[in-house]
Design a protein around this motif. Structure first.
Motif, PDB file in Angstrom:
ATOM      1  N   PRO A  16     -32.437  16.934  14.404  1.00  0.00           N
ATOM      2  CA  PRO A  16     -32.017  16.223  15.917  1.00  0.00           C
ATOM      3  C   PRO A  16     -31.062  15.887  16.217  1.00  0.00           C
ATOM      4  O   PRO A  16     -30.448  14.425  15.662  1.00  0.00           O
ATOM      5  N   VAL A  17     -30.237  15.970  17.316  1.00  0.00           N
ATOM      6  CA  VAL A  17     -28.677  14.690  17.398  1.00  0.00           C
ATOM      7  C   VAL A  17     -28.551  14.244  19.047  1.00  0.00           C
ATOM      8  O   VAL A  17     -28.930  15.290  19.746  1.00  0.00           O
ATOM      9  N   LEU A  18     -28.489  13.212  19.275  1.00  0.00           N
ATOM     10  CA  LEU A  18     -28.336  12.894  20.167  1.00  0.00           C
ATOM     11  C   LEU A  18     -27.035  12.466  20.036  1.00  0.00           C
ATOM     12  O   LEU A  18     -26.337  12.025  19.582  1.00  0.00           O
ATOM     13  N   VAL A  19     -26.510  13.164  21.617  1.00  0.00           N
ATOM     14  CA  VAL A  19     -24.989  13.259  22.084  1.00  0.00           C
ATOM     15  C   VAL A  19     -24.322  12.235  23.253  1.00  0.00           C
ATOM     16  O   VAL A  19     -25.112  12.950  24.095  1.00  0.00           O
ATOM     17  N   ASN A  20     -23.840  11.678  23.215  1.00  0.00           N
ATOM     18  CA  ASN A  20     -23.581  11.131  24.144  1.00  0.00           C
ATOM     19  C   ASN A  20     -22.208  11.296  24.766  1.00  0.00           C
ATOM     20  O   ASN A  20     -20.899  11.264  23.830  1.00  0.00           O
ATOM     21  N   LEU A  21     -21.877  11.362  25.889  1.00  0.00           N
ATOM     22  CA  LEU A  21     -19.989  11.332  26.373  1.00  0.00           C
ATOM     23  C   LEU A  21     -19.648  10.234  27.403  1.00  0.00           C
ATOM     24  O   LEU A  21     -20.641  10.193  28.468  1.00  0.00           O
ATOM     25  N   TRP A  22     -18.943   9.493  26.377  1.00  0.00           N
ATOM     26  CA  TRP A  22     -18.126   8.130  27.641  1.00  0.00           C
ATOM     27  C   TRP A  22     -17.233   8.060  27.821  1.00  0.00           C
ATOM     28  O   TRP A  22     -16.156   8.709  26.971  1.00  0.00           O
ATOM     29  N   ALA A  23     -16.939   7.717  28.385  1.00  0.00           N
ATOM     30  CA  ALA A  23     -15.174   7.227  29.005  1.00  0.00           C
ATOM     31  C   ALA A  23     -15.552   5.020  28.546  1.00  0.00           C
ATOM     32  O   ALA A  23     -16.140   4.553  28.956  1.00  0.00           O
ATOM     33  N   SER A  24     -13.848   5.193  28.317  1.00  0.00           N
ATOM     34  CA  SER A  24     -13.869   3.482  28.516  1.00  0.00           C
ATOM     35  C   SER A  24     -13.099   2.859  29.472  1.00  0.00           C
ATOM     36  O   SER A  24     -13.457   1.821  30.080  1.00  0.00           O
ATOM     37  N   TRP A  25     -13.633   3.303  30.804  1.00  0.00           N
ATOM     38  CA  TRP A  25     -12.493   3.837  31.953  1.00  0.00           C
ATOM     39  C   TRP A  25     -13.923   3.448  32.809  1.00  0.00           C
ATOM     40  O   TRP A  25     -14.551   2.778  33.578  1.00  0.00           O
ATOM     41  N   CYS A  26     -15.533   4.328  32.054  1.00  0.00           N
ATOM     42  CA  CYS A  26     -16.870   3.823  32.875  1.00  0.00           C
ATOM     43  C   CYS A  26     -17.448   2.436  32.527  1.00  0.00           C
ATOM     44  O   CYS A  26     -17.881   2.402  31.600  1.00  0.00           O
ATOM     45  N   GLN A  47     -31.548   4.637  13.182  1.00  0.00           N
ATOM     46  CA  GLN A  47     -31.949   6.267  13.107  1.00  0.00           C
ATOM     47  C   GLN A  47     -31.070   6.533  11.409  1.00  0.00           C
ATOM     48  O   GLN A  47     -31.383   7.104  10.499  1.00  0.00           O
ATOM     49  N   THR A  48     -29.795   5.802  10.913  1.00  0.00           N
ATOM     50  CA  THR A  48     -29.294   6.439   9.956  1.00  0.00           C
ATOM     51  C   THR A  48     -30.204   5.891   8.604  1.00  0.00           C
ATOM     52  O   THR A  48     -30.316   6.450   7.859  1.00  0.00           O
ATOM     53  N   GLU A  49     -30.961   4.384   8.827  1.00  0.00           N
ATOM     54  CA  GLU A  49     -31.948   3.640   8.107  1.00  0.00           C
ATOM     55  C   GLU A  49     -33.128   5.163   7.817  1.00  0.00           C
ATOM     56  O   GLU A  49     -33.461   5.737   6.512  1.00  0.00           O
ATOM     57  N   ASP A  50     -33.615   5.114   8.733  1.00  0.00           N
ATOM     58  CA  ASP A  50     -34.626   6.516   8.438  1.00  0.00           C
ATOM     59  C   ASP A  50     -34.982   7.969   8.444  1.00  0.00           C
ATOM     60  O   ASP A  50     -34.513   9.023   7.886  1.00  0.00           O
ATOM     61  N   GLY A  51     -33.102   8.527   8.832  1.00  0.00           N
ATOM     62  CA  GLY A  51     -32.724   9.808   9.018  1.00  0.00           C
ATOM     63  C   GLY A  51     -33.193  10.477   9.465  1.00  0.00           C
ATOM     64  O   GLY A  51     -33.079  12.056   8.588  1.00  0.00           O
ATOM     65  N   LYS A  52     -33.890  10.269  10.720  1.00  0.00           N
ATOM     66  CA  LYS A  52     -34.762  11.604  11.410  1.00  0.00           C
ATOM     67  C   LYS A  52     -34.073  11.538  12.524  1.00  0.00           C
ATOM     68  O   LYS A  52     -33.911  12.950  13.017  1.00  0.00           O
ATOM     69  N   LEU A  53     -32.844  11.097  13.010  1.00  0.00           N
ATOM     70  CA  LEU A  53     -32.078  12.019  14.653  1.00  0.00           C
ATOM     71  C   LEU A  53     -30.467  11.035  13.852  1.00  0.00           C
ATOM     72  O   LEU A  53     -30.355   9.997  14.121  1.00  0.00           O
ATOM     73  N   GLY A  54     -29.826  12.369  14.075  1.00  0.00           N
ATOM     74  CA  GLY A  54     -28.309  12.603  14.288  1.00  0.00           C
ATOM     75  C   GLY A  54     -27.644  11.043  15.660  1.00  0.00           C
ATOM     76  O   GLY A  54     -28.409  11.742  16.823  1.00  0.00           O
ATOM     77  N   VAL A  55     -26.729  10.351  15.668  1.00  0.00           N
ATOM     78  CA  VAL A  55     -26.571  10.127  17.329  1.00  0.00           C
ATOM     79  C   VAL A  55     -25.070   9.892  16.360  1.00  0.00           C
ATOM     80  O   VAL A  55     -24.409   9.584  15.932  1.00  0.00           O
ATOM     81  N   ILE A  56     -24.560  10.599  18.309  1.00  0.00           N
ATOM     82  CA  ILE A  56     -22.529  10.266  18.139  1.00  0.00           C
ATOM     83  C   ILE A  56     -22.624  10.468  19.535  1.00  0.00           C
ATOM     84  O   ILE A  56     -23.106  10.636  20.285  1.00  0.00           O
ATOM     85  N   ALA A  57     -21.265   9.269  19.910  1.00  0.00           N
ATOM     86  CA  ALA A  57     -21.549   8.752  21.048  1.00  0.00           C
ATOM     87  C   ALA A  57     -19.882   8.942  20.735  1.00  0.00           C
ATOM     88  O   ALA A  57     -19.047   9.541  19.751  1.00  0.00           O
ATOM     89  N   ILE A  58     -19.416  10.097  21.842  1.00  0.00           N
ATOM     90  CA  ILE A  58     -17.510  10.996  21.839  1.00  0.00           C
ATOM     91  C   ILE A  58     -16.940  11.186  23.311  1.00  0.00           C
ATOM     92  O   ILE A  58     -17.453  11.095  24.298  1.00  0.00           O
ATOM     93  N   SER A  59     -15.646   9.945  23.348  1.00  0.00           N
ATOM     94  CA  SER A  59     -14.712   9.075  23.933  1.00  0.00           C
ATOM     95  C   SER A  59     -14.235  10.870  24.971  1.00  0.00           C
ATOM     96  O   SER A  59     -14.011  11.708  24.026  1.00  0.00           O
ATOM     97  N   GLN A  60     -14.518  10.439  26.057  1.00  0.00           N
ATOM     98  CA  GLN A  60     -13.437  11.648  27.042  1.00  0.00           C
ATOM     99  C   GLN A  60     -12.518  11.370  27.332  1.00  0.00           C
ATOM    100  O   GLN A  60     -11.858  11.637  28.798  1.00  0.00           O
ATOM    101  N   ASP A  61     -11.848  10.405  26.598  1.00  0.00           N
ATOM    102  CA  ASP A  61     -10.833   9.716  27.037  1.00  0.00           C
ATOM    103  C   ASP A  61      -9.952  10.352  26.813  1.00  0.00           C
ATOM    104  O   ASP A  61      -9.752  10.629  25.741  1.00  0.00           O
TER     105      ASP A  61
END
Length: 190
Positions: free
Chosen positions: A76-86, A103-117
């Motif tokens: 499972p992976v949590l994908v966050n879409l964000w922007a520096s102007w927000c 989550q890195t310590e537990d290894g259960k869920l990937g978490v990534i934040a993707i800039s939309q700048d």
């Protein structure tokens, strides 16, 4: 008459700052800004896309190479879409970083934040470092292909994908990812 570059920059910052209420509304330039009440009503958990596969559009990984969400399939992976102007995006990023570290310590869920700048990737890295959230990997989608493909209208938007690469839910607007509501939602990760 030409406007000085500094004045143009100030005007652009002021214009971008006008969308910081409740979530950053991403609409076409010729469409009117939605009233604050409508934006707030559109925030929260959205399950209407459940079962849809993650898009295959490419964005930049922290090293500048191309990657797509298929790379994260298998867990499972949590994908966050964000922007520096927000402003709401900036508010929630530290809680996402805390979640990602746990989550890195537990290894259960990937978490990534993707800039939309649209700025260069180096500016995204600098932005994160200036706010002491530089441990977050600077994934970057300068062409905003993901927001287009996913039909994202408000930033931040965070999507939980299951290990099968299909959407479970999306959260529209900012959330404290270390709080009770987030824990309840993340319990659905599989």
């Amino acid at each position: 008459m030409e406007l000085p570059v500094r004045l143009i920059a100030i005007l652009l910052v002021a214009l971008a700052g006008s969308s910081f209420l409740g979530g950053c509304d991403r609409q076409k330039a010729d469409a009117p800004q939605a009233p604050t009440q409508e934006v707030k009503a559109a925030t929260g958990v959205d399950r209407s896309h459940k079962g849809q596969p993650a898009p295959t559009v490419q964005f930049k990984n922290p090293d500048g190479g191309d990657i797509d969400l298929g790379k994260f399939k298998g867990g499972p992976v949590l994908v966050n879409l964000w922007a520096s102007w927000c402003a709401p995006c900036i508010k929630e990023l530290p809680t996402l970083q805390t979640l990602e570290q746990s989550q890195t310590e537990d290894g259960k869920l990937g978490v990534i934040a993707i800039s939309q700048d649209m700025a260069p990737q180096g500016s995204v890295e600098a932005f994160l470092a200036e706010r002491d959230i530089g441990r977050f990997a600077a994934f970057h989608d300068a062409e905003m292909k993901l927001t287009e493909e996913l039909g994202i209208q408000i930033m931040p938007t965070t999507i939980l994908y299951g290990s099968d690469g299909k959407e479970i839910w999306r959260f529209v607007g900012d959330l404290d990812w270390t709080g009770e509501q987030a824990r309840a939602l993340l319990a659905e990760a599989r």
